[in-house]
Design a protein around this motif. Structure first.
Motif, mmCIF file in Angstrom:
data_model
loop_
_atom_site.group_PDB
_atom_site.id
_atom_site.type_symbol
_atom_site.label_atom_id
_atom_site.label_comp_id
_atom_site.label_asym_id
_atom_site.label_seq_id
_atom_site.Cartn_x
_atom_site.Cartn_y
_atom_site.Cartn_z
ATOM 1 N N ASN A 222 0.844 -1.186 0.000
ATOM 2 C CA ASN A 222 0.000 0.000 0.000
ATOM 3 C C ASN A 222 0.885 1.244 0.000
ATOM 4 O O ASN A 222 1.634 1.488 0.950
ATOM 5 N N LYS A 248 -4.670 -1.041 6.036
ATOM 6 C CA LYS A 248 -4.014 -1.871 7.055
ATOM 7 C C LYS A 248 -5.033 -2.488 7.996
ATOM 8 O O LYS A 248 -4.942 -3.677 8.351
ATOM 9 N N TYR A 258 0.574 -7.741 4.622
ATOM 10 C CA TYR A 258 0.443 -6.312 4.342
ATOM 11 C C TYR A 258 1.761 -5.575 4.529
ATOM 12 O O TYR A 258 2.445 -5.740 5.543
#
Length: 292
Positions: A222, A248, A258
């Protein structure tokens, strides 16, 4: 008068040359790259396609130059461009045979103001077509609303007719926004706590509920922008940093893996992130380096 005429002629030539360059640039950004890639020892090459999804009002410029930079770096090759019409039909440019050159697919929505659910609906038969041609695994990369679309696609009930999703890169995704497309007068920002946002939006709640049901772990990277790190509301000019980082917490109680990175400064502006060399580097490291 002579010097004025000479200057006028030069100005016209420069303008004409600029128009020609712009037209050629526009043309090439919507075409597949057919020349073989110059492979590099530091890159791992596979035949897994990576699909690039633009955001609200996105177009060939959203990922076109990034894909050319990947090619010049010897990291990946744009082998297919798919233009999806409003009725779900598509036109293609390039090759559906994916070689060991980290093939990339640039998806262009002709109706580029459609919402997330419509984009997911358009992507689903495309994924089925890839599976029918022998593609068992894909990666996804999305910018802005396209980042939300990438995660929402993963969150639907995937069937055996669709490829497995290995890795997803999200760039400037508004994961806890009420409005996922148009910019609003004020950038919506719900502060984050250790357990997640203080308030949640429908898209956040949908993704949180459905991502937990995906039957296998997906690796996520991300990437979030922050152009004003000292301001009260931190954002990239369009999306609050807190909204981007909400992914998250969407994935916190799931088996998914992640990673995140926050990019700061003027080049971390929402519409510049896909032109940012640090974004390029993070994507290459995540998708195509041996250590990943």
């Amino acid at each position: 008068m002579y010097f004025f005429n000479q200057f006028f002629v030069i100005a016209i030539l420069i303008l004409f040359g600029g128009l020609i360059w712009a037209a050629l640039d526009f043309w090439r950004l919507g075409k597949a790259i057919t020349r073989p890639i110059s492979q590099q020892s530091a890159i791992t090459y596979t035949g897994i396609p990576t699909i690039f999804i633009h955001g609200y009002r996105g177009n060939r410029y959203s990922f076109g130059r990034m894909l050319h930079r990947f090619y010049k770096l010897g990291a990946a090759q744009k082998t297919l461009v798919i233009k999806i019409a409003a009725d779900g039909t598509w036109k293609t440019n390039g090759n559906w045979v994916f070689e060991q050159n980290n093939p990339c697919i640039q998806v262009l929505f002709c109706k580029n103001t459609a919402d997330v659910s419509q984009q997911v609906q358009w992507l689903t038969p495309l994924m089925a077509a890839l599976k029918a041609k022998g593609v068992t695994t894909v990666n996804l990369v999305g910018h802005s609303m396209g980042a939300v679309t990438a995660v929402a696609y993963c969150a639907q009930a995937l069937t055996a007719s669709q490829p497995k999703i290995a890795k997803v890169v999200t760039i400037a995704g508004p994961f806890n926004d009420l409005e996922l497309g148009k910019d609003t007068a004020e950038i919506l920002s719900y502060p984050l706590t250790k357990d997640g946002p203080q308030r949640t939006t429908p898209i956040y709640e949908y993704l949180q509920q459905h991502m937990a049901q995906v039957p296998y772990p997906i690796k996520f990277l991300n990437l979030v922008g922050n152009i004003l790190p000292n301001s009260r509301v931190q954002h990239d000019g369009s999306v609050a940093t807190s909204s981007g980082l909400s992914l998250k917490y969407i994935l916190m109680q799931t088996p998914h893996i992640y990673h995140q990175a926050v990019l700061r400064g003027a080049n971390a502006a929402h519409s510049l992130l896909h032109e940012n060399s640090l974004v390029d580097w993070n994507i290459i490291e995540f998708l195509w380096r041996p250590s990943k």
